[in-house]
Design an enzyme around this catalytic site. Structure first.
Site, PDB file in Angstrom:
ATOM      1  N   ASP A 278      -3.692   1.940   3.978  1.00 17.39           N
ATOM      2  CA  ASP A 278      -4.683   1.218   3.195  1.00 17.39           C
ATOM      3  C   ASP A 278      -5.123   0.004   4.003  1.00 17.39           C
ATOM      4  OD1 ASP A 278      -6.086   0.864   0.552  1.00 17.39           O
ATOM      5  OD2 ASP A 278      -5.085  -1.073   0.699  1.00 17.39           O
TER       6      ASP A 278
ATOM      7  N   GLU B  98      -7.581  -3.796   3.802  1.00 15.95           N
ATOM      8  CA  GLU B  98      -8.389  -4.781   3.089  1.00 15.95           C
ATOM      9  C   GLU B  98      -9.379  -5.312   4.117  1.00 15.95           C
ATOM     10  OE1 GLU B  98      -8.175  -4.820  -0.077  1.00 15.95           O
ATOM     11  OE2 GLU B  98      -6.239  -3.804  -0.221  1.00 15.95           O
TER      12      GLU B  98
ATOM     13  N   HIS C  96      -9.186  -8.751  -3.184  1.00 17.42           N
ATOM     14  CA  HIS C  96      -7.883  -8.740  -2.509  1.00 17.42           C
ATOM     15  C   HIS C  96      -7.191 -10.090  -2.440  1.00 17.42           C
ATOM     16  CE1 HIS C  96     -10.104 -10.233   0.943  1.00 17.42           C
ATOM     17  NE2 HIS C  96     -10.719  -9.076   1.131  1.00 17.42           N
TER      18      HIS C  96
ATOM     19  N   HIS D 159      -3.898  -4.505  -4.466  1.00 15.93           N
ATOM     20  CA  HIS D 159      -4.865  -4.769  -3.406  1.00 15.93           C
ATOM     21  C   HIS D 159      -4.218  -5.494  -2.238  1.00 15.93           C
ATOM     22  CE1 HIS D 159      -8.077  -3.021  -5.670  1.00 15.93           C
ATOM     23  NE2 HIS D 159      -7.810  -3.808  -6.690  1.00 15.93           N
TER      24      HIS D 159
ATOM     25  N   ASP E  77      -0.399  -0.990  -1.651  1.00 14.86           N
ATOM     26  CA  ASP E  77      -1.334   0.082  -2.000  1.00 14.86           C
ATOM     27  C   ASP E  77      -1.043   1.349  -1.190  1.00 14.86           C
ATOM     28  OD1 ASP E  77      -2.514  -1.513  -3.880  1.00 14.86           O
ATOM     29  OD2 ASP E  77      -4.482  -1.599  -2.904  1.00 14.86           O
TER      30      ASP E  77
END
Length: 170
Positions: free
Chosen positions: A7, A9, A56, A148, A153
């Site tokens: 994942d 951000e 986030h 987030h 995640d």
């Protein structure tokens, strides 16, 4: 077969608009177990769109002193090798990953799987956000988990991936 569930951000919604990855989290799955993990914040040196920051919670101040992309991306590329990659909403995450890899002259030859797409095919839910799918499949969200946050995640998506694989076999 091993898989890497990851994942990211980002500073915004599109690498074509100069947005960058500012957090990367991943877990390696082998025989249905997490056997390794990768995590880093990244100081990409660009502004964070306020809408992205609202999701986030990562600020420019939090990124000061963190490694820069050239210190993280090659290590992540080594971590994933040619193993199958899995992400929730994989097209979004892989678009950014391809853009970051391209800056270092590399492609992304890995097979890509999407837990969002798979969950929409297998499950009937009111929405297919990662936390909704995770809870539906029996995952417990505890207060220590950072929603987030890329590593948490990735761990949630790994749980979803494994559960969806079980459902496909049934």
């Amino acid at each position: 077969m091993d898989s890497i569930v990851f994942d990211i951000e980002t500073t915004g919604l599109s690498p074509n608009q100069g947005h960058r990855i500012i957090e990367l989290g991943a877990v390696r799955l082998s025989a249905g177990q997490v056997v390794d993990e990768f995590h880093s914040l990244i100081d990409a040196g660009v502004a964070i769109d306020p809408r992205a920051q609202a999701v986030h919670g990562i600020s420019r101040a939090m990124l000061r002193g963190q490694p820069q992309p050239e210190q993280v991306i090659p290590g992540f590329r080594s971590f994933i090798g040619t193993v199958r990659l899995v992400a929730h909403n994989a097209p979004f995450d892989t678009r950014f990953l391809r853009a970051e890899f391209a800056q270092f002259g590399h492609g992304l030859p890995n097979c890509i799987e999407c837990t969002l797409k798979l969950s929409r095919r297998i499950l009937v839910l009111p929405n297919y956000r990662l936390d909704t799918v995770y809870r539906h499949l029996g995952g417990n969200v505890d207060c220590a988990m950072q929603r987030h946050g890329a590593l948490d995640d990735a761990k949630m998506a790994a749980f979803v991936w494994l559960k969806l694989q079980e459902n496909e076999l049934d």
